[in-house]
Design a protein around this motif. Structure first.
Motif, PDB file in Angstrom:
ATOM      1  N   PHE A 276      -0.155  -9.876  15.066  1.00  0.00           N
ATOM      2  CA  PHE A 276       1.166  -9.647  15.635  1.00  0.00           C
ATOM      3  C   PHE A 276       1.104  -8.499  16.647  1.00  0.00           C
TER       4      PHE A 276
ATOM      5  N   MET B 295      -2.389  -9.469   9.280  1.00  0.00           N
ATOM      6  CA  MET B 295      -1.993  -9.846   7.920  1.00  0.00           C
ATOM      7  C   MET B 295      -2.840 -11.016   7.452  1.00  0.00           C
TER       8      MET B 295
ATOM      9  N   HIS C 209      -3.787 -14.373   5.500  1.00  0.00           N
ATOM     10  CA  HIS C 209      -2.965 -15.555   5.277  1.00  0.00           C
ATOM     11  C   HIS C 209      -2.712 -15.795   3.804  1.00  0.00           C
ATOM     12  N   VAL C 210      -3.732 -15.638   3.003  1.00  0.00           N
ATOM     13  CA  VAL C 210      -3.613 -15.890   1.568  1.00  0.00           C
ATOM     14  C   VAL C 210      -3.750 -14.578   0.833  1.00  0.00           C
TER      15      VAL C 210
ATOM     16  N   ALA D 119      -1.767 -12.195   1.009  1.00  0.00           N
ATOM     17  CA  ALA D 119      -1.321 -11.086   1.866  1.00  0.00           C
ATOM     18  C   ALA D 119      -0.018 -10.508   1.339  1.00  0.00           C
ATOM     19  N   GLN D 120       0.009  -9.228   1.199  1.00  0.00           N
ATOM     20  CA  GLN D 120       1.255  -8.586   0.826  1.00  0.00           C
ATOM     21  C   GLN D 120       1.674  -7.524   1.816  1.00  0.00           C
ATOM     22  N   LYS D 121       0.907  -7.303   2.877  1.00  0.00           N
ATOM     23  CA  LYS D 121       1.255  -6.230   3.791  1.00  0.00           C
ATOM     24  C   LYS D 121       0.722  -6.499   5.188  1.00  0.00           C
ATOM     25  N   LEU D 122       1.375  -5.827   6.141  1.00  0.00           N
ATOM     26  CA  LEU D 122       0.868  -5.737   7.498  1.00  0.00           C
ATOM     27  C   LEU D 122      -0.019  -4.495   7.592  1.00  0.00           C
TER      28      LEU D 122
ATOM     29  N   TYR E 173      10.522 -11.731  -0.098  1.00  0.00           N
ATOM     30  CA  TYR E 173       9.620 -10.593   0.042  1.00  0.00           C
ATOM     31  C   TYR E 173      10.321  -9.430   0.733  1.00  0.00           C
TER      32      TYR E 173
ATOM     33  N   TYR F 115       7.619   0.715   4.436  1.00  0.00           N
ATOM     34  CA  TYR F 115       6.537   1.333   5.186  1.00  0.00           C
ATOM     35  C   TYR F 115       6.990   2.730   5.617  1.00  0.00           C
TER      36      TYR F 115
ATOM     37  N   GLN G 145       2.023   0.866   4.256  1.00  0.00           N
ATOM     38  CA  GLN G 145       2.893   0.291   3.230  1.00  0.00           C
ATOM     39  C   GLN G 145       2.991   1.211   2.017  1.00  0.00           C
TER      40      GLN G 145
END
Lengths: 115, 116
Positions: free
Chosen positions: A35, A95, A97-98, A100-103, B31, B35, B45
């Motif tokens: 992103f 991030m 794909h699988v 993933a809980q965060k950027l 979700y 942050y 985070q």
């Protein structure tokens, strides 16, 4: 762990010029998202563009486009016909794909568009 | 209008005085995440939640608590704030796609916190 690096802390261009912001990342994942977020002086985080790693075609959104080089782990943002309103901090983010809980964000590039 | 809201937007407090920053979203997102943004470090985070009553630590959870009693709300609690928690805080939310994949995250307007 994934890391994202933006090597240009600051950039400055004239209005109407084209500018490219660099981003590299490190991951062992094969499937992920990338992103670019824009943060203007208002501090709001605004999504600019998104790229899925499994797609070979580079994403575009009006004047914004990316150059996604998966093998090189590079994800640059090109802004064409830059406008004064493009002045902002730009963050590259990763991030998985699988699972993933965060950027994971880069440090940011402060872009100034001069009249 | 679809949005993530945070309150307050600005807060100056003193060391040790408990505070709560609220976050609410009206998009029915499963979700939610918090942050913090610090100069030269980007955003990191603190905590996240995959659904009601499901929360977990992020990269920098020390000194923070969260709760997720309702789907739309995800407050951030600082029980004993310290000056190193002076920062810009963002709440974000997203849909969960199949297999629990987090979709694109949308951010609130940010809360500027100063702890003296």
């Amino acid at each position: 762990a994934q890391t994202v690096t933006q090597s240009q802390p600051e950039m400055s261009v004239q209005e109407a010029e084209t500018v490219t912001l660099s981003c590299t990342y490190d991951t062992s994942e094969s499937n992920y998202y990338l992103f670019w977020y824009k943060q203007p002086p208002s501090r709001q985080m605004i999504l600019v563009i998104r790229q899925e790693a499994y797609k070979q075609q580079n994403a575009t959104e009006n004047r914004f486009s990316v150059n996604f080089q998966k093998a090189a782990k590079s994800f640059s943002l090109k802004i064409s016909d830059s406008q004064l309103g493009d002045t902002a901090m730009y963050f590259c983010a990763f991030m998985k794909h699988v699972g993933a809980q965060k950027l994971v964000f880069g440090q940011g590039t402060r872009l100034t568009i001069n009249p | 209008e679809a949005q993530v809201t945070q309150n307050p937007r600005y807060l100056i407090t003193v060391t040790g005085k408990k505070l709560t920053v609220t976050c609410s979203q009206n998009m029915n997102h499963e979700y939610m995440s918090w942050y913090r943004q610090d100069p030269g470090l980007g955003l990191r985070q603190i905590y996240y939640s995959m659904n009601v009553e499901v929360t977990d630590k992020g990269d920098v959870p020390e000194g923070y608590k969260v709760s997720r009693k309702e789907k739309r709300n995800f407050p951030l609690i600082l029980e004993s704030p310290s000056p190193n928690q002076t920062s810009l805080y963002f709440c974000a939310s997203s849909f969960l796609l199949i297999a629990g994949v987090v979709d694109t995250q949308y951010f609130g307007p940010g809360t500027r916190l100063t702890v003296l």
